[in-house]
Design a protein around this motif. Structure first.
Motif, PDB file in Angstrom:
ATOM      1  N   SER A 220     -14.884  10.275  -0.416  1.00 14.05           N
ATOM      2  CA  SER A 220     -15.167  11.514  -1.090  1.00 14.05           C
ATOM      3  C   SER A 220     -15.691  11.157  -2.574  1.00 14.05           C
ATOM      4  O   SER A 220     -15.766  12.151  -3.395  1.00 14.05           O
ATOM      5  CB  SER A 220     -13.920  12.285  -1.358  1.00 14.05           C
ATOM      6  N   GLY A 221     -15.997   9.905  -2.793  1.00 15.06           N
ATOM      7  CA  GLY A 221     -16.899   9.539  -4.062  1.00 15.06           C
ATOM      8  C   GLY A 221     -15.699   8.996  -4.739  1.00 15.06           C
ATOM      9  O   GLY A 221     -16.029   8.380  -5.863  1.00 15.06           O
ATOM     10  N   ALA A 222     -14.319   8.904  -4.596  1.00 17.66           N
ATOM     11  CA  ALA A 222     -13.260   8.244  -5.110  1.00 17.66           C
ATOM     12  C   ALA A 222     -13.058   6.972  -4.910  1.00 17.66           C
ATOM     13  O   ALA A 222     -13.351   6.576  -3.795  1.00 17.66           O
ATOM     14  CB  ALA A 222     -12.126   9.334  -5.446  1.00 17.66           C
ATOM     15  N   VAL A 223     -12.149   6.371  -5.824  1.00 20.88           N
ATOM     16  CA  VAL A 223     -11.665   4.949  -5.372  1.00 20.88           C
ATOM     17  C   VAL A 223     -10.374   4.767  -4.608  1.00 20.88           C
ATOM     18  O   VAL A 223      -9.488   5.685  -4.862  1.00 20.88           O
ATOM     19  CB  VAL A 223     -11.538   4.159  -6.892  1.00 20.88           C
ATOM     20  N   ARG A 224     -10.408   4.300  -3.590  1.00 18.66           N
ATOM     21  CA  ARG A 224      -9.235   3.818  -2.747  1.00 18.66           C
ATOM     22  C   ARG A 224      -8.921   2.351  -2.865  1.00 18.66           C
ATOM     23  O   ARG A 224      -9.609   1.492  -2.779  1.00 18.66           O
ATOM     24  CB  ARG A 224      -9.458   4.232  -1.187  1.00 18.66           C
ATOM     25  N   ILE A 225      -7.611   2.194  -3.268  1.00 17.84           N
ATOM     26  CA  ILE A 225      -7.219   0.691  -3.073  1.00 17.84           C
ATOM     27  C   ILE A 225      -6.000   0.534  -2.135  1.00 17.84           C
ATOM     28  O   ILE A 225      -5.359   1.289  -1.818  1.00 17.84           O
ATOM     29  CB  ILE A 225      -6.524   0.411  -4.718  1.00 17.84           C
ATOM     30  N   THR A 226      -6.273  -0.732  -1.561  1.00 22.75           N
ATOM     31  CA  THR A 226      -5.597  -1.261  -0.639  1.00 22.75           C
ATOM     32  C   THR A 226      -4.594  -2.520  -1.033  1.00 22.75           C
ATOM     33  O   THR A 226      -5.476  -3.480  -1.517  1.00 22.75           O
ATOM     34  CB  THR A 226      -6.224  -1.619   0.859  1.00 22.75           C
ATOM     35  N   ARG A 227      -3.629  -2.398  -1.077  1.00 22.27           N
ATOM     36  CA  ARG A 227      -2.461  -3.117  -1.396  1.00 22.27           C
ATOM     37  C   ARG A 227      -1.221  -3.378  -0.497  1.00 22.27           C
ATOM     38  O   ARG A 227      -0.490  -2.231  -0.510  1.00 22.27           O
ATOM     39  CB  ARG A 227      -2.158  -3.216  -2.859  1.00 22.27           C
ATOM     40  N   ALA A 228      -0.848  -4.091   0.397  1.00 30.24           N
ATOM     41  CA  ALA A 228      -0.063  -4.111   1.295  1.00 30.24           C
ATOM     42  C   ALA A 228       1.406  -3.659   0.568  1.00 30.24           C
ATOM     43  O   ALA A 228       1.693  -4.501  -0.292  1.00 30.24           O
ATOM     44  CB  ALA A 228       0.261  -5.269   2.267  1.00 30.24           C
ATOM     45  N   ALA A 229       2.019  -2.841   1.218  1.00 32.55           N
ATOM     46  CA  ALA A 229       3.451  -2.503   0.692  1.00 32.55           C
ATOM     47  C   ALA A 229       3.577  -2.298  -0.777  1.00 32.55           C
ATOM     48  O   ALA A 229       4.313  -2.893  -1.355  1.00 32.55           O
ATOM     49  CB  ALA A 229       4.574  -3.548   1.227  1.00 32.55           C
ATOM     50  N   HIS A 230       2.738  -1.366  -1.189  1.00 35.10           N
ATOM     51  CA  HIS A 230       2.356  -1.234  -2.814  1.00 35.10           C
ATOM     52  C   HIS A 230       3.604  -0.368  -3.225  1.00 35.10           C
ATOM     53  O   HIS A 230       4.093  -0.614  -4.237  1.00 35.10           O
ATOM     54  CB  HIS A 230       1.435  -0.254  -2.864  1.00 35.10           C
ATOM     55  N   GLY A 231       4.662   0.221  -2.375  1.00 33.42           N
ATOM     56  CA  GLY A 231       5.627   0.970  -2.775  1.00 33.42           C
ATOM     57  C   GLY A 231       5.495   2.249  -3.801  1.00 33.42           C
ATOM     58  O   GLY A 231       6.758   2.662  -4.278  1.00 33.42           O
ATOM     59  N   PHE A 232       4.430   2.684  -4.050  1.00 37.13           N
ATOM     60  CA  PHE A 232       4.115   3.921  -4.881  1.00 37.13           C
ATOM     61  C   PHE A 232       4.162   5.379  -3.991  1.00 37.13           C
ATOM     62  O   PHE A 232       4.452   5.178  -3.075  1.00 37.13           O
ATOM     63  CB  PHE A 232       2.698   3.802  -5.593  1.00 37.13           C
ATOM     64  N   ALA A 233       4.326   6.368  -5.027  1.00 40.30           N
ATOM     65  CA  ALA A 233       4.514   7.786  -4.213  1.00 40.30           C
ATOM     66  C   ALA A 233       3.417   8.521  -5.038  1.00 40.30           C
ATOM     67  O   ALA A 233       2.804   8.303  -6.056  1.00 40.30           O
ATOM     68  CB  ALA A 233       5.997   8.255  -4.648  1.00 40.30           C
ATOM     69  N   THR A 234       2.982   9.517  -4.009  1.00 46.07           N
ATOM     70  CA  THR A 234       1.892  10.439  -4.793  1.00 46.07           C
ATOM     71  C   THR A 234       2.374  11.037  -5.894  1.00 46.07           C
ATOM     72  O   THR A 234       3.453  11.548  -6.104  1.00 46.07           O
ATOM     73  CB  THR A 234       1.899  11.635  -3.624  1.00 46.07           C
ATOM     74  N   ASN A 235       1.573  11.133  -7.006  1.00 47.69           N
ATOM     75  CA  ASN A 235       1.667  11.635  -8.223  1.00 47.69           C
ATOM     76  C   ASN A 235       2.187  10.544  -9.312  1.00 47.69           C
ATOM     77  O   ASN A 235       2.451  11.004 -10.353  1.00 47.69           O
ATOM     78  CB  ASN A 235       2.604  12.975  -8.232  1.00 47.69           C
ATOM     79  N   ASP A 236       2.470   9.707  -8.881  1.00 45.77           N
ATOM     80  CA  ASP A 236       2.669   8.230  -9.964  1.00 45.77           C
ATOM     81  C   ASP A 236       1.698   8.120 -10.713  1.00 45.77           C
ATOM     82  O   ASP A 236       0.474   8.235 -10.064  1.00 45.77           O
ATOM     83  CB  ASP A 236       3.167   6.988  -8.810  1.00 45.77           C
ATOM     84  N   THR A 237       1.724   7.363 -11.860  1.00 47.62           N
ATOM     85  CA  THR A 237       0.588   7.032 -12.466  1.00 47.62           C
ATOM     86  C   THR A 237       0.790   5.703 -12.793  1.00 47.62           C
ATOM     87  O   THR A 237       1.676   5.006 -12.859  1.00 47.62           O
ATOM     88  CB  THR A 237       0.938   7.898 -14.148  1.00 47.62           C
ATOM     89  N   VAL A 238      -0.379   5.216 -12.404  1.00 45.90           N
ATOM     90  CA  VAL A 238      -0.537   3.857 -12.442  1.00 45.90           C
ATOM     91  C   VAL A 238      -1.644   3.136 -13.232  1.00 45.90           C
ATOM     92  O   VAL A 238      -2.628   3.989 -13.881  1.00 45.90           O
ATOM     93  CB  VAL A 238      -0.895   3.103 -11.041  1.00 45.90           C
ATOM     94  N   THR A 239      -1.710   2.105 -13.741  1.00 48.10           N
ATOM     95  CA  THR A 239      -2.695   1.429 -14.652  1.00 48.10           C
ATOM     96  C   THR A 239      -3.208   0.356 -13.677  1.00 48.10           C
ATOM     97  O   THR A 239      -2.581  -0.687 -13.317  1.00 48.10           O
ATOM     98  CB  THR A 239      -2.329   0.979 -15.997  1.00 48.10           C
ATOM     99  N   VAL A 240      -4.812   0.317 -13.614  1.00 45.19           N
ATOM    100  CA  VAL A 240      -5.137  -0.611 -12.914  1.00 45.19           C
ATOM    101  C   VAL A 240      -6.100  -1.648 -13.890  1.00 45.19           C
ATOM    102  O   VAL A 240      -6.587  -0.913 -14.719  1.00 45.19           O
ATOM    103  CB  VAL A 240      -6.419   0.026 -11.629  1.00 45.19           C
ATOM    104  N   ALA A 241      -6.119  -2.858 -13.491  1.00 48.65           N
ATOM    105  CA  ALA A 241      -6.905  -3.691 -14.441  1.00 48.65           C
ATOM    106  C   ALA A 241      -7.586  -4.814 -13.641  1.00 48.65           C
ATOM    107  O   ALA A 241      -7.153  -5.204 -12.608  1.00 48.65           O
ATOM    108  CB  ALA A 241      -5.888  -4.313 -15.493  1.00 48.65           C
ATOM    109  N   ASP A 242      -8.619  -5.334 -14.266  1.00 54.19           N
ATOM    110  CA  ASP A 242      -9.426  -6.843 -13.733  1.00 54.19           C
ATOM    111  C   ASP A 242      -9.881  -6.582 -12.362  1.00 54.19           C
ATOM    112  O   ASP A 242      -9.965  -7.472 -11.847  1.00 54.19           O
ATOM    113  CB  ASP A 242      -8.349  -7.823 -14.008  1.00 54.19           C
ATOM    114  N   VAL A 243     -10.223  -5.216 -11.966  1.00 55.91           N
ATOM    115  CA  VAL A 243     -10.751  -4.973 -10.889  1.00 55.91           C
ATOM    116  C   VAL A 243     -12.288  -5.608 -10.905  1.00 55.91           C
ATOM    117  O   VAL A 243     -13.189  -5.023 -11.787  1.00 55.91           O
ATOM    118  CB  VAL A 243     -10.782  -3.813 -10.049  1.00 55.91           C
TER     119      VAL A 243
END
Length: 497
Positions: A220-243
């Motif tokens: 849908s034009g948004a970014v999807r990140i794959t990271r095994a066993a990330h442990g996050f939940a929907t509506n968490d706020t995350v900071t992504v860096a150095d991609v």
């Protein structure tokens, strides 16, 4: 003789000269300001010194940070050892034990080079290791690596050991003679060897994860990140860096979890193509649920100069035309003790001098390989031809000699892969009138033949400059061709591959 400075792990001869020594066992009631510079962001993280340890209490405020930075500077190569435990391991906090490069003018960390252990996550037996070079983002391990437990009942001793060509990360238990429990190494993006460094203990109320394996368009034009066993939940706020390669992935976003291994960045826009450099990190904007006490019992740093002489062609790699002609015969260093003024090996088959003692033939090497000189078990060098004494054999003629054409066994078949060789014989036909041919056989195959006249007055001695060679695991036989002769045969030889 193998020198005591030989490094069996790196396959090198090393001579080290200690330039600088640093140790703090945190005795007393406060941090020694002559050794450490203290800095804090926010007021929620505190520290105390008591009972031979510094205790850093994290509090529960997101992004609070405290650093203890050594005032002493160091150069590579060096080794850092830190004894640490933690009252608990929970998400939302990180502890770095790190070497950080400094600006030579200000002596402050410049963010250009680093080597670090990072303790985060909920498991007391996992940690991440990081390297950084020339101002690039740090390259972290993709997932937690096993270390001795940081549980409060004991102490985990973690080591950093950067050199000019590799950077090691070790773990071991405190006060044990056992070897290191865990070791890891980086060869890429390791710290700049010519920089100055300070050691830093850094605690921050935020958890970081590396190991981002994919950054893609979610359809849908948004970014999807794959990271095994990330442990996050929907509506968490995350900071992504150095991609690298997808600029729209960097920043702070609310997420929608797709599954245990992937999530979408709400409001992001995907462009470009992801380049997995290992630099990308994701952190959740979530404070730790409760306070953690981090205890450090000691910090030891040895800054040394290293003179390295390479014995073989490149860290144990045998490359034709490179290095000296030395074969390392064992990965276990020998125990060498002086006996009567002569060094002898008391534990293993590695030769200390120039020969190895044997009581049986050693296993044959493949063609074009180096071999040991052979000695008896008391050290007498074997200079006789062909084989060691234990491999020799001899055959004595039977009383009355050979009077028929039946095969007579000179030497029974040897073990699998071992041949019989004949080096000499003496032979006589004593019958007054009957002459005969005599043959020596490799099993049933004739490999030597001679005609003996009748009425020989004395035996004939025959030496084979090139020994007669049998087939492996096959008997050597002798036989007369004519019945009625009276032939005496004595033979000598050896067994070898």
């Amino acid at each position: 003789m193998i020198a005591g400075a030989y490094d069996w792990t790196d396959d090198m001869l090393k001579i080290k000269s200690m330039q600088k020594k640093f140790r703090d066992s945190f005795n007393g009631t406060e941090i020694n300001p002559a050794r450490w510079e203290i800095a804090a962001t926010g007021g929620g993280i505190t520290h105390t010194v008591a009972d031979g340890a510094v205790t850093i209490s994290t509090g529960t405020t997101l992004d609070d940070e405290l650093t203890l930075t050594s005032r002493t500077t160091f150069t590579i190569p060096l080794r850092v050892m830190v004894a640490v435990n933690m009252s608990q391991r929970i998400v939302g906090q990180s502890v770095w034990l790190e070497l950080v490069s400094i600006d030579p003018t200000t002596a402050q960390p410049d963010g250009r080079s680093a080597a670090a252990w990072r303790l985060d996550g909920a498991s007391p037996t996992l940690a991440n290791y990081e390297v950084g070079s020339e101002g690039a983002p740090r390259l972290g391990s993709a997932s937690g690596s096993t270390i001795p437990t940081t549980a409060p009942a004991g102490w985990s001793v973690l080591e950093l050991e950067p050199t000019n060509d590799e950077c090691y990360f070790h773990g071991r238990l405190l006060d044990t003679t056992a070897a290191r429990s865990n070791s890891y190494v980086r060869h890429q993006q390791i710290p700049e060897p010519n920089a100055l460094y300070r050691f830093r203990i850094r605690v921050r109320n935020r958890q970081f994860i590396n190991g981002v394996s994919a950054v893609a368009n979610n359809g849908s034009g948004a970014v999807r990140i794959t990271r095994a066993a990330h442990g996050f939940a929907t509506n968490d706020t995350v900071t992504v860096a150095d991609v690298s390669g997808v600029p729209g992935a960097n920043g702070t976003f609310t997420i929608t979890v797709i599954d245990a291994n992937s999530f979408d960045l709400v409001g992001s826009t995907f462009t470009g193509a992801y380049l997995n450099t290992g630099w990308a990190s994701v952190s959740r904007n979530l404070a730790p649920a409760s306070n953690t006490d981090i205890k450090v019992q000691f910090v030891t740093i040895a800054d040394y100069a290293e003179l390295t002489t390479e014995i073989t062609a490149g860290r144990g790699q045998s490359v034709a035309g490179q290095g000296l002609g030395v074969n390392v015969l064992s990965t276990i260093p020998p125990t060498v003790t002086p006996v009567g003024g002569q060094a002898r090996n008391t534990s293993g088959a590695v030769p200390v001098l120039a020969a190895t003692g044997y009581s049986a033939n050693p296993t044959a090497v493949t063609t074009a390989r180096g071999v040991d000189l052979l000695a008896t078990l008391i050290g007498a060098l074997v200079t006789k031809p062909y084989a060691i004494p234990e491999a020799d054999w001899q055959y004595a003629a039977a009383a009355g000699g050979i009077i028929n054409t039946t095969d007579v066994v000179l030497r029974a078949a040897a073990a699998a892969g071992i041949r019989n060789y004949v080096t000499s014989i003496d032979i006589r036909n004593a019958h007054a009138t009957v002459a005969t041919e005599v043959v020596i056989k490799d099993g049933a195959t004739v490999i030597w033949r001679q005609l003996l006249p009748a009425a020989m007055a004395a035996p004939v001695e025959i030496t084979f400059p090139t020994p007669l060679r049998g087939t492996a695991a096959t008997a050597i036989n002798v036989a007369c061709i004519t019945t009625g002769a009276q032939v005496y045969v004595n033979a000598q030889g050896f067994a070898a591959p």
